[in-house]
Design a protein around this motif. Sequence first.
Motif, short mmCIF file in Angstrom:
data_model
loop_
_atom_site.label_atom_id
_atom_site.label_comp_id
_atom_site.label_asym_id
_atom_site.label_seq_id
_atom_site.Cartn_x
_atom_site.Cartn_y
_atom_site.Cartn_z
N ASP A 4 0.84 -1.20 0.00
CA ASP A 4 0.00 0.00 0.00
C ASP A 4 0.87 1.25 0.00
N ASP A 5 1.95 1.24 0.79
CA ASP A 5 2.84 2.40 0.84
C ASP A 5 3.48 2.66 -0.52
N ALA A 6 3.91 1.61 -1.18
CA ALA A 6 4.54 1.77 -2.49
C ALA A 6 3.53 2.26 -3.51
N TYR A 7 2.30 1.76 -3.44
CA TYR A 7 1.25 2.22 -4.36
C TYR A 7 1.00 3.71 -4.16
N MET A 8 0.89 4.12 -2.92
CA MET A 8 0.66 5.54 -2.62
C MET A 8 1.84 6.38 -3.10
N ALA A 9 3.05 5.91 -2.84
CA ALA A 9 4.24 6.66 -3.26
C ALA A 9 4.30 6.79 -4.78
N ARG A 10 3.99 5.72 -5.50
CA ARG A 10 4.01 5.78 -6.96
C ARG A 10 2.95 6.75 -7.49
N SER A 11 1.78 6.76 -6.85
CA SER A 11 0.71 7.66 -7.28
C SER A 11 1.11 9.11 -7.05
N HIS A 13 4.17 10.21 -6.79
CA HIS A 13 5.29 10.46 -7.68
C HIS A 13 4.79 10.90 -9.05
N LEU A 14 3.77 10.23 -9.55
CA LEU A 14 3.22 10.54 -10.86
C LEU A 14 2.66 11.96 -10.90
N LEU A 15 2.17 12.44 -9.77
CA LEU A 15 1.60 13.78 -9.68
C LEU A 15 2.65 14.87 -9.47
N GLY A 16 3.90 14.47 -9.26
CA GLY A 16 4.94 15.45 -8.97
C GLY A 16 4.97 15.87 -7.51
N GLU A 17 4.34 15.07 -6.66
CA GLU A 17 4.36 15.33 -5.21
C GLU A 17 5.50 14.52 -4.61
N TRP A 18 6.72 14.92 -4.95
CA TRP A 18 7.88 14.10 -4.59
C TRP A 18 8.09 14.01 -3.09
N ASP A 19 7.95 15.11 -2.37
CA ASP A 19 8.16 15.09 -0.92
C ASP A 19 7.17 14.15 -0.25
N ALA A 20 5.90 14.26 -0.65
CA ALA A 20 4.87 13.41 -0.06
C ALA A 20 5.10 11.94 -0.44
N ALA A 21 5.57 11.71 -1.66
CA ALA A 21 5.84 10.33 -2.09
C ALA A 21 6.93 9.70 -1.23
N LEU A 22 7.99 10.46 -0.97
CA LEU A 22 9.08 9.94 -0.14
C LEU A 22 8.60 9.73 1.30
N ALA A 23 7.76 10.63 1.79
CA ALA A 23 7.25 10.50 3.16
C ALA A 23 6.34 9.29 3.31
N ALA A 24 5.71 8.86 2.22
CA ALA A 24 4.79 7.72 2.28
C ALA A 24 5.52 6.39 2.40
N LEU A 25 6.82 6.38 2.09
CA LEU A 25 7.58 5.13 2.11
C LEU A 25 8.24 4.91 3.46
N PRO A 27 11.22 4.09 5.65
CA PRO A 27 12.65 4.28 5.35
C PRO A 27 13.40 2.98 5.11
N ASP A 28 12.91 1.87 5.66
CA ASP A 28 13.63 0.60 5.55
C ASP A 28 13.11 -0.30 4.43
N THR A 29 12.13 0.17 3.67
CA THR A 29 11.58 -0.65 2.59
C THR A 29 11.63 0.10 1.27
N ASP A 30 11.49 -0.63 0.19
CA ASP A 30 11.44 -0.06 -1.16
C ASP A 30 12.60 0.91 -1.45
N PRO A 31 13.84 0.48 -1.21
CA PRO A 31 14.96 1.41 -1.43
C PRO A 31 15.10 1.86 -2.88
N GLU A 32 14.78 0.97 -3.84
CA GLU A 32 14.92 1.37 -5.24
C GLU A 32 13.88 2.42 -5.61
N LEU A 33 12.65 2.24 -5.15
CA LEU A 33 11.61 3.23 -5.41
C LEU A 33 11.97 4.55 -4.76
N ARG A 34 12.47 4.51 -3.53
CA ARG A 34 12.89 5.74 -2.85
C ARG A 34 13.97 6.46 -3.65
#
Length: 230
Positions: A4-11, A13-25, A27-34
């Motif tokens: 769910d966190d990765a889905y939210m971060a990707r969504s 990210h697509l909107l250009g909400e980079w800070d919020a996308a990073l905050a949704a992840l 810190p210890d998971t999805d290092p490549e997406l981060r």
Amino acid sequence: MITDDAYMARSLHLLGEWDAALAALDPDTDPELRAEIAVDRWFFRIEGHDEAEKAVAALDPASPTRHLLTGRLAYSRLLFRRDPRPDDRAAAEAGYRAAVESGDERGDEKTRAWAEYHWAVLLDNIDEDATGAVPRYERALEVATASGDGLFESYIIRHLAPHKEPAERLAMLRRSLHLRAALGARPQTIASQALLADNLAEDDPERAELMRVFRPGAEELRIGWLLSEV
């Protein structure tokens, strides 16, 4: 399975909400997406370079994503003239070459195609070597269209368009814009609006309308390289 966190971060990210996308992840998971999101934020906003570099450095040294993102960081420092390093040109090509080789070894055609595309952009924008760039764009485009990846296609044809005759160039730029808009990729859509406007005649009403609509979005998302041009 995507979390769910990765889905939210990707969504986001697509909107250009980079800070919020990073905050949704976490810190210890999805290092490549981060790392991907952090590099994209740096590229669009020209902000947060150190954080992006740390995120990339935290990836597995053998990861094709690390190779690709390392190359993108080096390329962007050169492109934006933001503290470029003496070895950035070589580092960018080395990163892309390693990602191509990794894609070959793993049978991962998409990874290879993305690396080919970024390598072409380096040759095109830094070396002004169209002869070397165009075949790489075309190989990447074959993969993007065969896989139905509209966002990837939009990136490639945006850069391939300047090498075409005027009518085909405008058709490709419009298709890139429409693909991005249909996919809800807001930063990329704004960038496409700006590029299409730049390729239209100064007295063209479409140009005036595109100029009017892309500027507020560029300001809201703080797209650094677009704001420096308006």
